[in-house]
Design a protein around this motif. Sequence first.
Motif, PDB file in Angstrom:
ATOM      1  N   LEU A   1       0.848  -1.188   0.000  1.00 21.57           N
ATOM      2  CA  LEU A   1       0.000   0.000   0.000  1.00 21.57           C
ATOM      3  C   LEU A   1       0.884   1.239   0.000  1.00 21.57           C
ATOM      4  CD1 LEU A   1      -2.605  -0.968   2.749  1.00 21.57           C
ATOM      5  CD2 LEU A   1      -2.898  -1.094   0.272  1.00 21.57           C
ATOM      6  N   TYR A   2       0.470   2.249  -0.760  1.00 17.37           N
ATOM      7  CA  TYR A   2       1.154   3.539  -0.758  1.00 17.37           C
ATOM      8  C   TYR A   2       0.073   4.607  -0.700  1.00 17.37           C
ATOM      9  CZ  TYR A   2       4.188   7.397  -2.184  1.00 17.37           C
ATOM     10  OH  TYR A   2       4.882   8.571  -2.233  1.00 17.37           O
ATOM     11  N   ASN A   3       0.093   5.423   0.342  1.00 16.65           N
ATOM     12  CA  ASN A   3      -0.967   6.414   0.574  1.00 16.65           C
ATOM     13  C   ASN A   3      -2.340   5.740   0.606  1.00 16.65           C
ATOM     14  OD1 ASN A   3       0.854   8.546   0.739  1.00 16.65           O
ATOM     15  ND2 ASN A   3       0.765   8.922  -1.464  1.00 16.65           N
ATOM     16  N   ASP A   4      -2.414   4.600   1.275  1.00 18.30           N
ATOM     17  CA  ASP A   4      -3.646   3.807   1.431  1.00 18.30           C
ATOM     18  C   ASP A   4      -4.240   3.318   0.113  1.00 18.30           C
ATOM     19  OD1 ASP A   4      -3.700   3.850   4.235  1.00 18.30           O
ATOM     20  OD2 ASP A   4      -4.584   5.858   4.220  1.00 18.30           O
ATOM     21  N   GLN A   5      -3.432   3.267  -0.943  1.00 15.81           N
ATOM     22  CA  GLN A   5      -3.848   2.740  -2.238  1.00 15.81           C
ATOM     23  C   GLN A   5      -2.923   1.579  -2.598  1.00 15.81           C
ATOM     24  OE1 GLN A   5      -6.278   4.240  -4.368  1.00 15.81           O
ATOM     25  NE2 GLN A   5      -6.781   5.745  -2.809  1.00 15.81           N
ATOM     26  N   GLU A   6      -3.437   0.616  -3.337  1.00 17.47           N
ATOM     27  CA  GLU A   6      -2.595  -0.499  -3.777  1.00 17.47           C
ATOM     28  C   GLU A   6      -1.496   0.029  -4.702  1.00 17.47           C
ATOM     29  OE1 GLU A   6      -2.825  -4.765  -6.132  1.00 17.47           O
ATOM     30  OE2 GLU A   6      -4.672  -3.713  -5.637  1.00 17.47           O
ATOM     31  N   PHE A   7      -0.247  -0.397  -4.441  1.00 16.32           N
ATOM     32  CA  PHE A   7       0.890   0.032  -5.254  1.00 16.32           C
ATOM     33  C   PHE A   7       1.198  -1.046  -6.287  1.00 16.32           C
ATOM     34  CE2 PHE A   7       5.349   0.641  -6.308  1.00 16.32           C
ATOM     35  CZ  PHE A   7       5.387   2.007  -6.521  1.00 16.32           C
ATOM     36  N   THR A   8       1.249  -0.651  -7.549  1.00 13.80           N
ATOM     37  CA  THR A   8       1.518  -1.591  -8.631  1.00 13.80           C
ATOM     38  C   THR A   8       2.787  -1.190  -9.371  1.00 13.80           C
ATOM     39  OG1 THR A   8       0.190  -0.331 -10.208  1.00 13.80           O
ATOM     40  CG2 THR A   8      -0.943  -2.067  -8.961  1.00 13.80           C
ATOM     41  N   GLU A   9       3.251  -2.092 -10.207  1.00 11.03           N
ATOM     42  CA  GLU A   9       4.481  -1.881 -10.975  1.00 11.03           C
ATOM     43  C   GLU A   9       4.409  -0.626 -11.851  1.00 11.03           C
ATOM     44  OE1 GLU A   9       7.531  -4.896 -13.275  1.00 11.03           O
ATOM     45  OE2 GLU A   9       5.502  -5.543 -12.795  1.00 11.03           O
ATOM     46  N   GLU A  10       3.228  -0.305 -12.332  1.00 11.43           N
ATOM     47  CA  GLU A  10       3.057   0.863 -13.200  1.00 11.43           C
ATOM     48  C   GLU A  10       3.346   2.175 -12.473  1.00 11.43           C
ATOM     49  OE1 GLU A  10       0.336  -1.479 -12.913  1.00 11.43           O
ATOM     50  OE2 GLU A  10       1.287  -2.579 -14.545  1.00 11.43           O
ATOM     51  N   LEU A  11       3.304   2.164 -11.147  1.00 11.66           N
ATOM     52  CA  LEU A  11       3.500   3.384 -10.359  1.00 11.66           C
ATOM     53  C   LEU A  11       4.959   3.637  -9.982  1.00 11.66           C
ATOM     54  CD1 LEU A  11       0.408   2.975  -8.003  1.00 11.66           C
ATOM     55  CD2 LEU A  11       0.599   4.392 -10.053  1.00 11.66           C
ATOM     56  N   ILE A  12       5.859   2.743 -10.380  1.00  9.27           N
ATOM     57  CA  ILE A  12       7.275   2.886 -10.010  1.00  9.27           C
ATOM     58  C   ILE A  12       7.872   4.168 -10.598  1.00  9.27           C
ATOM     59  CG2 ILE A  12       9.591   1.914 -10.295  1.00  9.27           C
ATOM     60  CD1 ILE A  12       8.312  -0.865 -10.097  1.00  9.27           C
ATOM     61  N   GLY A  13       7.586   4.453 -11.852  1.00 11.14           N
ATOM     62  CA  GLY A  13       8.144   5.645 -12.494  1.00 11.14           C
ATOM     63  C   GLY A  13       9.654   5.599 -12.528  1.00 11.14           C
ATOM     64  N   ASP A  14      10.311   6.698 -12.143  1.00 12.81           N
ATOM     65  CA  ASP A  14      11.773   6.753 -12.155  1.00 12.81           C
ATOM     66  C   ASP A  14      12.373   6.490 -10.771  1.00 12.81           C
ATOM     67  OD1 ASP A  14      10.922   9.117 -11.074  1.00 12.81           O
ATOM     68  OD2 ASP A  14      12.298  10.390 -12.204  1.00 12.81           O
ATOM     69  N   ASN A  15      11.587   5.937  -9.866  1.00 10.32           N
ATOM     70  CA  ASN A  15      12.077   5.592  -8.534  1.00 10.32           C
ATOM     71  C   ASN A  15      12.841   4.267  -8.598  1.00 10.32           C
ATOM     72  OD1 ASN A  15      10.756   7.726  -6.861  1.00 10.32           O
ATOM     73  ND2 ASN A  15       8.962   6.846  -7.838  1.00 10.32           N
ATOM     74  N   ILE A  16      13.871   4.144  -7.755  1.00  8.12           N
ATOM     75  CA  ILE A  16      14.668   2.911  -7.770  1.00  8.12           C
ATOM     76  C   ILE A  16      14.393   2.015  -6.571  1.00  8.12           C
ATOM     77  CG2 ILE A  16      16.524   3.964  -9.120  1.00  8.12           C
ATOM     78  CD1 ILE A  16      17.706   3.239  -5.910  1.00  8.12           C
TER      79      ILE A  16
END
Length: 104
Positions: free
Chosen positions: A3-18
């Motif tokens: 969860l990220y900010n109380d939302q499910e975190f998926t691979e599409e949300l990675i962006g340019d983060n490592i």
Amino acid sequence: MWLYNDQEFTEELIGDNIGFVYLITNLNNNKMYVGKKLFTKSKTYQKNNKKKRKRVASDWMTYTGSNDLLNEDIKNGHSIKKEILYLCKSKGWTTYYETKEILI
């Protein structure tokens, strides 16, 4: 599921983060675990008798931390909540935020 900010975190949300800093809470005994995880890992292979490295996806989606007690509790059926506290653009920031959360 992360969860990220109380939302499910998926691979599409990675962006340019490592990587990210996480909090895993054992819902049966309220113990909390802070750590960091990278979205990729280094893999070594040989090509033309030379060692080469490349980045491949890590096991971040199914990761449950490195704490033996936590993993034993999970095996024994305890419920956990996995939260991403910070998304980070460098290894340095993952280390900084992990340390910050541990010391607070």
